[in-house]
Design an enzyme around this catalytic site. Structure first.
Site, PDB file in Angstrom:
ATOM      1  CD  GLU A  98      -2.852   1.346   0.449  1.00  0.00           C
ATOM      2  OE1 GLU A  98      -2.429   1.558  -0.698  1.00  0.00           O
ATOM      3  OE2 GLU A  98      -4.048   1.451   0.749  1.00  0.00           O
ATOM      4  CG  ASP A  99      -1.022   4.784  -1.261  1.00  0.00           C
ATOM      5  OD1 ASP A  99      -1.563   4.189  -0.300  1.00  0.00           O
ATOM      6  OD2 ASP A  99      -1.677   5.495  -2.052  1.00  0.00           O
ATOM      7  CG  ASP A 102      -4.513   8.474   6.826  1.00  0.00           C
ATOM      8  OD1 ASP A 102      -3.728   9.255   7.345  1.00  0.00           O
ATOM      9  OD2 ASP A 102      -5.702   8.772   6.579  1.00  0.00           O
ATOM     10  CG  PHE A 151      -3.142  15.181   1.625  1.00  0.00           C
ATOM     11  CD1 PHE A 151      -3.980  14.168   2.058  1.00  0.00           C
ATOM     12  CD2 PHE A 151      -2.936  15.347   0.258  1.00  0.00           C
ATOM     13  CE1 PHE A 151      -4.618  13.339   1.147  1.00  0.00           C
ATOM     14  CE2 PHE A 151      -3.572  14.516  -0.661  1.00  0.00           C
ATOM     15  CZ  PHE A 151      -4.421  13.517  -0.207  1.00  0.00           C
ATOM     16  NE  ARG A 164      -4.081   8.162  -8.773  1.00  0.00           N
ATOM     17  CZ  ARG A 164      -4.531   7.766  -7.572  1.00  0.00           C
ATOM     18  NH1 ARG A 164      -3.697   7.326  -6.674  1.00  0.00           N
ATOM     19  NH2 ARG A 164      -5.817   7.812  -7.301  1.00  0.00           N
TER      20      ARG A 164
HETATM   21  P1  XMP Z   1      -6.679   4.401   5.559  1.00  0.00           P
HETATM   22  O1  XMP Z   1      -7.191   5.642   6.234  1.00  0.00           O
HETATM   23  O2  XMP Z   1      -7.724   3.368   5.391  1.00  0.00           O
HETATM   24  O3  XMP Z   1      -6.388   4.933   4.126  1.00  0.00           O
HETATM   25  O4  XMP Z   1      -5.409   3.902   6.207  1.00  0.00           O
HETATM   26  C1  XMP Z   1      -5.303   4.703   3.398  1.00  0.00           C
HETATM   27  C2  XMP Z   1      -5.557   5.342   2.073  1.00  0.00           C
HETATM   28  O5  XMP Z   1      -5.845   6.738   2.243  1.00  0.00           O
HETATM   29  C3  XMP Z   1      -5.218   7.511   1.258  1.00  0.00           C
HETATM   30  N1  XMP Z   1      -4.379   8.528   1.925  1.00  0.00           N
HETATM   31  C4  XMP Z   1      -3.680   9.461   1.303  1.00  0.00           C
HETATM   32  N2  XMP Z   1      -3.552   9.714   0.000  1.00  0.00           N
HETATM   33  N3  XMP Z   1      -2.072  11.475   0.497  1.00  0.00           N
HETATM   34  C5  XMP Z   1      -2.750  10.712  -0.396  1.00  0.00           C
HETATM   35  O6  XMP Z   1      -2.598  10.949  -1.584  1.00  0.00           O
HETATM   36  C6  XMP Z   1      -2.152  11.286   1.835  1.00  0.00           C
HETATM   37  O7  XMP Z   1      -1.523  11.998   2.606  1.00  0.00           O
HETATM   38  C7  XMP Z   1      -3.014  10.222   2.246  1.00  0.00           C
HETATM   39  N4  XMP Z   1      -3.331   9.740   3.467  1.00  0.00           N
HETATM   40  C8  XMP Z   1      -4.180   8.686   3.217  1.00  0.00           C
HETATM   41  C9  XMP Z   1      -4.411   6.557   0.450  1.00  0.00           C
HETATM   42  O8  XMP Z   1      -5.106   6.317  -0.734  1.00  0.00           O
HETATM   43  C10 XMP Z   1      -4.322   5.289   1.239  1.00  0.00           C
HETATM   44  O9  XMP Z   1      -4.356   4.183   0.400  1.00  0.00           O
HETATM   45 MG    MG Z   2      -4.506   4.116  -1.619  1.00  0.00          MG
END
Ligand code: XMP
Ligand code: MG
Length: 174
Positions: A98-99, A102, A151, A164
């Site tokens: 995963e990227d 969060d 962010f 992206r």
């Molecule tokens: P959760 O909250 O489920 O979400 O852990 C993870 C997804 O939220 C997106 N995400 C971000 N995307 N910049 C982004 O471009 C950020 O700072 C950011 N924080 C969360 C992301 O898609 C990730 O897969």
């Molecule tokens: Mg994502």
């Protein structure tokens, strides 16, 4: 165009991904590794990471979405390749890529999903970890960097589908 400042340069990130790849190579020696790329955000990180892992593996894709703009919607919707090329998941050690981790809701749901399909292990590799925002009880097994509550964009991460393609990780200021 928003202002974007560099948080991690392309060069720094490349070194970090290589190091992580070596760690993952050790961890999965002699195992059947299924790498699952969580689209869309993880497409760049996955492409770089798998080329730094020196193990036999297969790669699958799944789609999850929880963000609109810079706010988490609070629920992750999951779609995409659900039959995983017909693989019997009971034979595969799964690495979710995963990227960014969060709130943790997305990966928590995905982890449960793969565990329920019988995978002997389900681990998590992320480019970035934002622990200050965590809601779900989850930590990454492998990560490049831990960041503050900012962010970020680039290397797959988007701001409403833009940025992206940036080769570095940057912070957006509006
Ligand atoms: P959760 O909250 O489920 O979400 O852990 C993870 C997804 O939220 C997106 N995400 C971000 N995307 N910049 C982004 O471009 C950020 O700072 C950011 N924080 C969360 C992301 O898609 C990730 O897969
Ligand atoms: Mg994502």
């Amino acid at each position: 165009m928003n202002n974007i400042s560099v948080l991690y340069s392309e060069e720094e990130l490349a070194l970090s991904v290589k190091k992580l790849g070596a760690e993952i190579t050790e961890e999965y020696k002699g195992k059947k590794l299924l790498v699952v790329c969580v689209l869309k955000g993880a497409f760049v990180f996955t492409a770089d990471l798998v080329r730094s892992i020196d193990n036999d593996m297969q790669i699958a894709f799944i789609t999850a979405k929880s963000y609109v703009g810079t706010s988490s919607t609070g629920n992750a919707s999951i779609s995409g390749d659900h039959d995983f090329m017909g693989l019997d998941l009971r034979e595969w050690d799964v690495l979710l890529v995963e990227d960014i981790l969060d709130t943790g809701r997305t990966l928590c749901e995905l982890k449960k999903k793969f565990a329920s399909m019988g995978a002997p292990s389900v681990k998590i590799a992320v480019m970035l970890d934002k622990p200050s925002r965590r809601v779900a009880d989850i930590t990454p097994d492998f990560k490049c960097y831990e960041i503050e509550d900012k962010f970020v964009v680039g290397c797959g991460l988007d701001y409403d589908e833009r940025y992206r393609n940036l080769p570095f990780i940057g912070i957006v200021s509006e």
